[in-house]
Design a protein around this motif. Structure first.
Motif, PDB file in Angstrom:
ATOM      1  N   GLU A  98       0.837  -1.196   0.000  1.00 15.39           N
ATOM      2  CA  GLU A  98       0.000   0.000   0.000  1.00 15.39           C
ATOM      3  C   GLU A  98       0.873   1.247   0.000  1.00 15.39           C
ATOM      4  O   GLU A  98       1.901   1.296   0.673  1.00 15.39           O
ATOM      5  CB  GLU A  98      -0.907   0.000   1.235  1.00 15.39           C
ATOM      6  N   HIS A  99       0.473   2.236  -0.757  1.00 13.77           N
ATOM      7  CA  HIS A  99       1.148   3.537  -0.878  1.00 13.77           C
ATOM      8  C   HIS A  99       2.415   3.432  -1.730  1.00 13.77           C
ATOM      9  O   HIS A  99       2.503   4.067  -2.766  1.00 13.77           O
ATOM     10  CB  HIS A  99       1.468   4.155   0.491  1.00 13.77           C
ATOM     11  N   ALA A 100       3.398   2.663  -1.280  1.00 13.85           N
ATOM     12  CA  ALA A 100       4.603   2.373  -2.072  1.00 13.85           C
ATOM     13  C   ALA A 100       5.309   3.647  -2.550  1.00 13.85           C
ATOM     14  O   ALA A 100       5.948   3.649  -3.601  1.00 13.85           O
ATOM     15  CB  ALA A 100       4.263   1.474  -3.272  1.00 13.85           C
ATOM     16  N   THR A 101       5.247   4.702  -1.762  1.00 16.48           N
ATOM     17  CA  THR A 101       5.915   5.946  -2.141  1.00 16.48           C
ATOM     18  C   THR A 101       7.428   5.827  -2.138  1.00 16.48           C
ATOM     19  O   THR A 101       8.116   6.639  -2.768  1.00 16.48           O
ATOM     20  CB  THR A 101       5.492   7.078  -1.175  1.00 16.48           C
ATOM     21  N   GLY A 102       7.965   4.822  -1.451  1.00 14.88           N
ATOM     22  CA  GLY A 102       9.405   4.658  -1.352  1.00 14.88           C
ATOM     23  C   GLY A 102      10.033   3.823  -2.451  1.00 14.88           C
ATOM     24  O   GLY A 102      11.230   3.496  -2.371  1.00 14.88           O
ATOM     25  N   LEU A 103       9.274   3.480  -3.487  1.00 14.84           N
ATOM     26  CA  LEU A 103       9.859   2.732  -4.607  1.00 14.84           C
ATOM     27  C   LEU A 103      11.002   3.526  -5.246  1.00 14.84           C
ATOM     28  O   LEU A 103      10.920   4.752  -5.397  1.00 14.84           O
ATOM     29  CB  LEU A 103       8.792   2.443  -5.658  1.00 14.84           C
ATOM     30  N   THR A 104      12.043   2.796  -5.641  1.00 17.29           N
ATOM     31  CA  THR A 104      13.220   3.423  -6.252  1.00 17.29           C
ATOM     32  C   THR A 104      13.617   2.643  -7.507  1.00 17.29           C
ATOM     33  O   THR A 104      13.043   1.597  -7.824  1.00 17.29           O
ATOM     34  CB  THR A 104      14.408   3.421  -5.279  1.00 17.29           C
ATOM     35  N   GLU A 105      14.642   3.135  -8.170  1.00 19.15           N
ATOM     36  CA  GLU A 105      15.152   2.431  -9.351  1.00 19.15           C
ATOM     37  C   GLU A 105      15.633   1.034  -9.004  1.00 19.15           C
ATOM     38  O   GLU A 105      15.654   0.147  -9.860  1.00 19.15           O
ATOM     39  CB  GLU A 105      16.290   3.234  -9.974  1.00 19.15           C
ATOM     40  N   GLU A 106      16.036   0.823  -7.768  1.00 17.58           N
ATOM     41  CA  GLU A 106      16.516  -0.495  -7.347  1.00 17.58           C
ATOM     42  C   GLU A 106      15.368  -1.443  -7.022  1.00 17.58           C
ATOM     43  O   GLU A 106      15.446  -2.649  -7.313  1.00 17.58           O
ATOM     44  CB  GLU A 106      17.426  -0.369  -6.115  1.00 17.58           C
ATOM     45  N   THR A 107      14.290  -0.944  -6.422  1.00 16.43           N
ATOM     46  CA  THR A 107      13.215  -1.844  -5.976  1.00 16.43           C
ATOM     47  C   THR A 107      12.094  -2.010  -6.998  1.00 16.43           C
ATOM     48  O   THR A 107      11.368  -3.004  -6.957  1.00 16.43           O
ATOM     49  CB  THR A 107      12.624  -1.368  -4.641  1.00 16.43           C
ATOM     50  N   ILE A 108      11.945  -1.075  -7.923  1.00 18.99           N
ATOM     51  CA  ILE A 108      10.898  -1.231  -8.937  1.00 18.99           C
ATOM     52  C   ILE A 108      11.088  -2.526  -9.739  1.00 18.99           C
ATOM     53  O   ILE A 108      10.133  -3.299  -9.914  1.00 18.99           O
ATOM     54  CB  ILE A 108      10.821   0.005  -9.845  1.00 18.99           C
ATOM     55  N   PRO A 109      12.299  -2.837 -10.245  1.00 18.13           N
ATOM     56  CA  PRO A 109      12.461  -4.115 -10.955  1.00 18.13           C
ATOM     57  C   PRO A 109      12.185  -5.326 -10.064  1.00 18.13           C
ATOM     58  O   PRO A 109      11.713  -6.360 -10.539  1.00 18.13           O
ATOM     59  CB  PRO A 109      13.927  -4.085 -11.407  1.00 18.13           C
ATOM     60  N   LEU A 110      12.477  -5.205  -8.777  1.00 24.40           N
ATOM     61  CA  LEU A 110      12.217  -6.292  -7.841  1.00 24.40           C
ATOM     62  C   LEU A 110      10.718  -6.554  -7.732  1.00 24.40           C
ATOM     63  O   LEU A 110      10.264  -7.713  -7.779  1.00 24.40           O
ATOM     64  CB  LEU A 110      12.803  -5.934  -6.475  1.00 24.40           C
ATOM     65  N   PHE A 111       9.930  -5.508  -7.580  1.00 26.73           N
ATOM     66  CA  PHE A 111       8.472  -5.646  -7.542  1.00 26.73           C
ATOM     67  C   PHE A 111       7.972  -6.289  -8.826  1.00 26.73           C
ATOM     68  O   PHE A 111       7.121  -7.186  -8.798  1.00 26.73           O
ATOM     69  CB  PHE A 111       7.820  -4.271  -7.372  1.00 26.73           C
ATOM     70  N   ALA A 112       8.473  -5.796  -9.956  1.00 25.67           N
ATOM     71  CA  ALA A 112       8.001  -6.311 -11.245  1.00 25.67           C
ATOM     72  C   ALA A 112       8.324  -7.790 -11.412  1.00 25.67           C
ATOM     73  O   ALA A 112       7.485  -8.578 -11.853  1.00 25.67           O
ATOM     74  CB  ALA A 112       8.620  -5.494 -12.378  1.00 25.67           C
ATOM     75  N   SER A 113       9.515  -8.194 -11.042  1.00 24.48           N
ATOM     76  CA  SER A 113       9.909  -9.599 -11.236  1.00 24.48           C
ATOM     77  C   SER A 113       9.156 -10.545 -10.307  1.00 24.48           C
ATOM     78  O   SER A 113       8.938 -11.708 -10.641  1.00 24.48           O
ATOM     79  CB  SER A 113      11.418  -9.758 -11.034  1.00 24.48           C
ATOM     80  N   HIS A 114       8.734 -10.024  -9.146  1.00 24.86           N
ATOM     81  CA  HIS A 114       7.981 -10.860  -8.196  1.00 24.86           C
ATOM     82  C   HIS A 114       6.469 -10.725  -8.360  1.00 24.86           C
ATOM     83  O   HIS A 114       5.710 -11.406  -7.659  1.00 24.86           O
ATOM     84  CB  HIS A 114       8.360 -10.499  -6.755  1.00 24.86           C
ATOM     85  N   GLY A 115       6.025  -9.851  -9.251  1.00 25.80           N
ATOM     86  CA  GLY A 115       4.594  -9.681  -9.479  1.00 25.80           C
ATOM     87  C   GLY A 115       3.859  -9.052  -8.313  1.00 25.80           C
ATOM     88  O   GLY A 115       2.668  -9.313  -8.095  1.00 25.80           O
ATOM     89  N   VAL A 116       4.533  -8.201  -7.543  1.00 29.79           N
ATOM     90  CA  VAL A 116       3.917  -7.561  -6.376  1.00 29.79           C
ATOM     91  C   VAL A 116       3.139  -6.325  -6.831  1.00 29.79           C
ATOM     92  O   VAL A 116       3.687  -5.435  -7.467  1.00 29.79           O
ATOM     93  CB  VAL A 116       4.972  -7.170  -5.336  1.00 29.79           C
ATOM     94  N   ALA A 117       1.862  -6.279  -6.491  1.00 34.45           N
ATOM     95  CA  ALA A 117       1.003  -5.156  -6.860  1.00 34.45           C
ATOM     96  C   ALA A 117       1.209  -3.984  -5.911  1.00 34.45           C
ATOM     97  O   ALA A 117       1.691  -4.147  -4.780  1.00 34.45           O
ATOM     98  CB  ALA A 117      -0.459  -5.592  -6.831  1.00 34.45           C
ATOM     99  N   ILE A 118       0.810  -2.791  -6.376  1.00 31.44           N
ATOM    100  CA  ILE A 118       0.788  -1.622  -5.501  1.00 31.44           C
ATOM    101  C   ILE A 118      -0.571  -0.937  -5.584  1.00 31.44           C
ATOM    102  O   ILE A 118      -1.256  -0.998  -6.614  1.00 31.44           O
ATOM    103  CB  ILE A 118       1.908  -0.611  -5.822  1.00 31.44           C
ATOM    104  N   VAL A 119      -0.955  -0.306  -4.483  1.00 34.79           N
ATOM    105  CA  VAL A 119      -2.160   0.529  -4.423  1.00 34.79           C
ATOM    106  C   VAL A 119      -1.686   1.895  -3.938  1.00 34.79           C
ATOM    107  O   VAL A 119      -1.509   2.100  -2.737  1.00 34.79           O
ATOM    108  CB  VAL A 119      -3.213  -0.085  -3.480  1.00 34.79           C
TER     109      VAL A 119
END
Length: 366
Positions: A212-233
């Protein structure tokens, strides 16, 4: 059939995002369910005309909660009615200390998918909202809320640490790994409140399903979310309050205030970068607590402002969101939960702010 009331929705029925295959000219509602065949012998027919969408989804909402904690049932009812009248007919309640199961017996109120009560670290969240515990108890409380909820559990992943004066992660890596594994064993998905950067990697690598919120996403963690299929709201209508919050905390927690302003300043870039990377993005308002209910149209508009294409922003509150939550849209035989508008919401999502008709369980309720 002649004794049954039938609703006829005609105009443009948007059953999906595809222009060629996702649009029908009409549907029928019989016994509260959708049909694409005219019912034989129907006489008592009420017609509704316009652009129809599946009932909107608010995937981060809190019915039964205000700024002080749990509320009485009459207040919860008003919250749910406000959401309904805005076109929100399916809510993922992302944490509430109130028992709202009685809403399930009300055919005139939105359907709710509950995540139980928030689970937070001791003195690391808003007072009266959460179970406040220490890491050694996390698995047990996750199991408890997994059994109480409707397939979701809500953690508080980070919050202000008064010792450092800034946001920081609430849980050790091994604690969240064990807790998420237990939730999955019990058939529940896990989501977490996260404003900051430092809790994200551990949560994703531990197997979390959503943030939820995911305001702290960065260039390092965005690919991690994408590869693991983690959704954001993203809850952008809530993130809009960060400058005000920062002003209020400036005197006591200047580091936290500066951090909150920085997260706010890059909010649109963060959401667009997540979308461009293929991270699933869904609509949630964070209604309840300090925010009013009925803000779903504003959140869709915020996603468009962030750079998400209008049809994809619509999907994040309709077709895609319902599929993600395992609930039907405008499918043959599905419960007739739909909203009708004067104009095409694909051309201008601001249309969502003015529903022409709201149909819930086959009945026109607004």
């Amino acid at each position: 059939m002649s004794d049954r009331a039938v609703l006829h929705v005609k105009g443009r029925v948007l059953v999906g995002p595809d222009e060629d295959e996702g649009v029908r000219d009409e549907l029928w509602v019989v016994d509260g369910r959708i049909s694409y065949e005219r019912p034989a012998g129907a006489r008592d027919i009420r017609a509704v005309e316009g652009w129809a969408l599946p009932g909107l989804v608010d995937a981060h909402c809190h019915v039964g909660l205000d700024t002080h904690g749990p509320v009485a049932e009459d207040v919860s009812e008003k919250q749910a009615l406000t959401d309904r009248d805005a076109g929100t007919l399916l809510i993922r309640d992302a944490g509430s200390p109130s028992d709202t199961r009685w809403i399930d017996d009300r055919a005139d109120l939105p359907k709710i998918i509950r995540a139980g009560r928030h689970i937070a670290r001791t003195r690391r969240y808003i007072r009266n909202y959460a179970h406040e515990i220490e890491p050694e108890d996390l698995v047990a409380y996750v199991a408890q809320e997994a059994r109480r909820g409707d397939g979701w559990v809500k953690l508080v992943g980070d919050w202000i640490d008064r010792g450092t004066g800034d946001l920081s992660a609430c849980w050790p890596r091994e604690a969240v790994e064990a807790a998420i594994a237990e939730a999955h064993r019990l058939g529940a998905r896990v989501t977490a409140h996260c404003f900051a950067e430092d809790s994200l990697r551990d949560l994703v690598e531990a197997g979390i399903d959503c943030v939820e919120h995911a305001t702290g996403l960065t260039e390092e963690t965005i690919p991690l979310f994408a590869s693991h299929g983690v959704a954001i709201v993203p809850t952008l209508v809530n993130i809009a309050t960060f400058p005000q919050l920062a002003d209020g905390g400036e005197g006591k927690f200047p580091r936290w205030s500066a951090h909150m302003r920085a997260l706010h300043a890059r909010r649109y870039d963060t959401v667009r970068a997540a979308y461009d990377a293929g991270i699933p993005v869904y609509v949630g308002t964070d209604a309840g607590g300090s925010l009013a209910h009925g803000l779903v149209a504003g959140e869709v508009a915020e996603l468009v402002t962030a750079g998400i294409p209008p049809v994809e922003a619509l999907s994040a509150t309709t077709w895609g969101a319902r599929r993600w939550l395992g609930r039907p849209g405008l499918d043959e035989g599905a419960p007739a939960d739909l909203v009708v508008y004067e104009a095409d919401p694909r051309a201008d999502v601001r249309v969502l702010a003015a529903p022409r008709r709201v149909v819930l369980n086959g009945r026109v309720v607004g």
